[in-house]
Design a protein around this motif. Structure first.
Motif, PDB file in Angstrom:
ATOM      1  N   LEU A 191       0.832  -1.199   0.000  1.00  0.00           N
ATOM      2  CA  LEU A 191       0.000   0.000   0.000  1.00  0.00           C
ATOM      3  C   LEU A 191       0.870   1.254   0.000  1.00  0.00           C
ATOM      4  CD1 LEU A 191      -2.728   1.424   0.154  1.00  0.00           C
ATOM      5  CD2 LEU A 191      -2.658   1.132   2.656  1.00  0.00           C
ATOM      6  N   GLU A 192       1.941   1.251   0.758  1.00  0.00           N
ATOM      7  CA  GLU A 192       2.823   2.418   0.808  1.00  0.00           C
ATOM      8  C   GLU A 192       3.390   2.728  -0.577  1.00  0.00           C
ATOM      9  OE1 GLU A 192       6.853   4.034   3.088  1.00  0.00           O
ATOM     10  OE2 GLU A 192       6.263   1.933   3.254  1.00  0.00           O
ATOM     11  N   GLY A 220      -5.327   6.565   1.765  1.00  0.00           N
ATOM     12  CA  GLY A 220      -4.607   5.444   2.361  1.00  0.00           C
ATOM     13  C   GLY A 220      -5.313   4.880   3.574  1.00  0.00           C
ATOM     14  N   GLU A 221      -5.888   5.749   4.396  1.00  0.00           N
ATOM     15  CA  GLU A 221      -6.630   5.285   5.573  1.00  0.00           C
ATOM     16  C   GLU A 221      -7.876   4.510   5.159  1.00  0.00           C
ATOM     17  OE1 GLU A 221      -7.269   8.946   7.609  1.00  0.00           O
ATOM     18  OE2 GLU A 221      -5.242   9.020   8.465  1.00  0.00           O
ATOM     19  N   LYS A 224      -6.524   0.976   3.647  1.00  0.00           N
ATOM     20  CA  LYS A 224      -5.718   0.073   4.483  1.00  0.00           C
ATOM     21  C   LYS A 224      -6.478  -1.139   5.015  1.00  0.00           C
ATOM     22  CE  LYS A 224      -2.468  -0.120   8.337  1.00  0.00           C
ATOM     23  NZ  LYS A 224      -1.581  -0.989   7.542  1.00  0.00           N
ATOM     24  N   ASP A 229      -1.493  -5.586   5.352  1.00  0.00           N
ATOM     25  CA  ASP A 229      -0.079  -5.260   5.496  1.00  0.00           C
ATOM     26  C   ASP A 229       0.801  -5.817   4.380  1.00  0.00           C
ATOM     27  OD1 ASP A 229      -0.555  -3.909   7.897  1.00  0.00           O
ATOM     28  OD2 ASP A 229      -0.432  -5.777   9.048  1.00  0.00           O
TER      29      ASP A 229
END
Length: 246
Positions: A191-192, A220-221, A224, A229
């Protein structure tokens, strides 16, 4: 027309997080070339396409209007970088066997660029123009991303973005033996990594400039809990048009 430079201010992000293109695309383009002596990669950015062409051509000329981008570009012996507009270059008449422009044509004065292509091309040279549309994340993600693309940062896109959305269908391409093809660039990203790619979007940079906040943080929030992860497979739809200069 004064050239637009939307990428010098975040050239480092661009160099790290923009995608390269599948080998199948280059194989398709090269199947039309009569010679592989000299190529010009116009609006080369950080040299992604120039770096792919360098193993296939004796010499690659690569131009961009951004000195910052060129300073970060891939360095190889037979790539020569220089600052130049697309529409007016220092090259001699009938120099190139192949001219490429990736994800940049929509920033140009297209008719003036095509006139320059005709001037610097050898008879029978190939012109290849391509780009890629909105990344595809898969079920449960795409609606969220589309809302971000159209509504959150949509007002901050330059008008030229419409040409990417319609895969250059409304831009002229006055060449012979025209072929069109589609490809998929596949990536497996955290995701990053994905969020940092979004930060290379010109609309995101403009949003940050005008509002002094990063809209990618909120997205992103939202993503997520769905992303988790780990990494996930994503796809970039690539569109291509190839023609011959007679």
């Amino acid at each position: 027309m004064e050239p637009l430079d939307r990428f010098s201010g975040h050239a480092n992000l661009y160099a790290q997080y923009r995608i390269d293109y599948p080998d199948e695309l280059y194989t398709f383009i090269l199947s039309f070339t009569n010679s592989q002596q000299t190529a010009w990669d116009c609006a080369t950015g950080n040299g992604q396409v120039a770096g792919a062409l360098v193993d296939r051509f004796e010499r690659v000329e690569a131009t961009d209007i951004s000195e910052t981008q060129l300073l970060l570009a891939i360095k190889k012996d037979n790539i020569h970088y220089q600052i130049s507009q697309a529409e007016q270059t220092p090259f001699a008449d009938q120099t190139f066997d192949l001219i490429t422009v990736a994800q940049a044509l929509h920033w140009f004065d297209v008719n003036a660029f095509h006139a320059e292509v005709r001037r610097v091309s050898k008879p029978g040279a190939v012109i290849a123009e391509w780009g890629y549309g909105l990344v595809q994340l898969g079920a449960g993600f795409d609606a969220i991303l589309l809302d971000f693309y159209r509504n959150r940062v949509g007002p901050y896109w330059d008008p030229q973005r419409k040409y990417i959305d319609n895969a250059y269908a409304s831009l002229p391409f006055p060449f012979a033996d025209v072929q069109r093809a589609n490809f998929t660039a596949r990536r497996t990203w955290s995701l990053e990594r994905f969020l940092n790619y979004l930060r290379t979007w010109s609309a995101v940079r403009q949003y940050i400039l005008e509002n002094e906040e990063d809209p990618v943080i909120g997205l992103g929030e939202e993503l997520k809990p769905l992303w988790g992860d780990g990494e996930r497979d994503i796809q970039f739809p690539v569109f291509l048009r190839v023609g011959r200069v007679l």
